[in-house]
Design an enzyme around this catalytic site. Structure first.
Site, mmCIF file in Angstrom:
data_model
loop_
_atom_site.group_PDB
_atom_site.id
_atom_site.type_symbol
_atom_site.label_atom_id
_atom_site.label_comp_id
_atom_site.label_asym_id
_atom_site.label_seq_id
_atom_site.Cartn_x
_atom_site.Cartn_y
_atom_site.Cartn_z
ATOM 1 C CG HIS A 113 19.244 3.578 36.804
ATOM 2 N ND1 HIS A 113 19.117 2.692 37.845
ATOM 3 C CD2 HIS A 113 18.484 3.098 35.798
ATOM 4 C CE1 HIS A 113 18.290 1.710 37.484
ATOM 5 N NE2 HIS A 113 17.900 1.932 36.243
ATOM 6 C CG HIS B 271 20.337 7.991 40.531
ATOM 7 N ND1 HIS B 271 19.361 7.690 41.451
ATOM 8 C CD2 HIS B 271 20.571 6.848 39.851
ATOM 9 C CE1 HIS B 271 19.020 6.420 41.333
ATOM 10 N NE2 HIS B 271 19.750 5.878 40.374
ATOM 11 C CG HIS C 42 16.144 6.419 37.571
ATOM 12 N ND1 HIS C 42 15.483 5.428 36.889
ATOM 13 C CD2 HIS C 42 16.748 5.809 38.614
ATOM 14 C CE1 HIS C 42 15.676 4.271 37.499
ATOM 15 N NE2 HIS C 42 16.436 4.488 38.561
ATOM 16 C CG HIS D 274 12.406 3.013 34.636
ATOM 17 N ND1 HIS D 274 13.703 3.437 34.603
ATOM 18 C CD2 HIS D 274 12.445 1.666 34.715
ATOM 19 C CE1 HIS D 274 14.507 2.385 34.671
ATOM 20 N NE2 HIS D 274 13.756 1.291 34.735
ATOM 21 C CG HIS E 175 13.587 7.927 33.920
ATOM 22 N ND1 HIS E 175 13.675 7.081 35.004
ATOM 23 C CD2 HIS E 175 12.306 8.360 33.875
ATOM 24 C CE1 HIS E 175 12.508 7.011 35.607
ATOM 25 N NE2 HIS E 175 11.650 7.771 34.929
ATOM 26 C CG ASP F 252 15.556 4.956 32.488
ATOM 27 O OD1 ASP F 252 15.801 5.087 33.701
ATOM 28 O OD2 ASP F 252 14.412 5.067 31.997
ATOM 29 C CG HIS G 128 19.867 0.302 41.415
ATOM 30 N ND1 HIS G 128 19.193 0.884 42.462
ATOM 31 C CD2 HIS G 128 19.965 1.250 40.461
ATOM 32 C CE1 HIS G 128 18.892 2.129 42.149
ATOM 33 N NE2 HIS G 128 19.343 2.381 40.940
ATOM 34 N NE ARG H 284 19.089 4.835 45.332
ATOM 35 C CZ ARG H 284 18.723 6.049 44.987
ATOM 36 N NH1 ARG H 284 19.588 7.047 45.023
ATOM 37 N NH2 ARG H 284 17.493 6.284 44.609
#
Length: 186
Positions: free
Chosen positions: A82, A84, A100, A108, A117, A120, A157, A174
């Site tokens: 993603h 952020h 995000h 999401h 998002h 995404d 992630h 993360r």
């Protein structure tokens, strides 16, 4: 993390924060006023991880082409990926990047959903050596305007993004972080 990696990471943080501050003040995130045509993000491991990589963003007539190479993953694993909110990678756990990037307040979803998002990007899948490639043309991100990704953070992630659990996709901790910056178009 080696001393050189820490120095590079801190330089990226400073540059990312400067770019984000310019964006927040309504100014171009680049000094000459021209529109960026290419951006780059160097992913560095968060504490306890050995994952790293490089992601490039190239403006095309049809959107932004995202291409990446990532290493140090668990073999044959899948990881949420993603953009952020913040380009702040000062935290060892990656959480300083915030949530995000979602300037329009959407739910999401997956990267091909009409309502998602902006940040995404779905998942990356590691091969049997723990390496992953990522390539997709994205029509939601931009180098200017409301969907501007310059100066934003990127997160990889530990787990798979299910593309439905709100607001994160249940992708877990993360394992790598970086800041998206303007790259030389050459």
């Amino acid at each position: 993390m080696s001393k050189t990696s820490r120095i590079i990471s801190m330089a990226v943080v400073v540059l990312g924060l400067a770019g984000l501050a310019m964006v927040a003040n309504g100014k171009e995130a680049h000094s000459h006023g021209e529109s960026a045509s290419k951006a780059i993000c160097v992913l560095t491991p968060t504490e306890g991880s050995s994952t790293s990589g490089t992601i490039t963003f190239t403006k095309t007539d049809d959107g932004i082409m995202i291409e990446g190479m990532i290493s140090g993953l668990t073999p044959e694993s899948t990881h949420g990926f993603h953009i952020h909110q913040y380009g702040d990678i000062s935290g060892a756990d990656g959480k300083a990047t915030g949530g995000h990037f979602n300037p329009h307040g959407m739910d999401h979803a997956g990267p091909d959903a009409d309502m998602r998002h902006v940040g995404d990007l779905g998942n990356v899948v590691a091969d049997k050596e723990g390496n992953a490639t990522y390539k997709r043309l994205d029509k939601g991100i931009a180098f200017d305007g409301d969907n501007n990704i310059i100066g934003r953070g990127m997160i990889l992630h530990a787990g798979t993004d299910d593309m439905k659990t709100q607001p994160t996709g249940d992708a877990g901790s993360r394992i790598a972080q970086g800041v998206i910056g303007i790259a030389s178009a050459e």
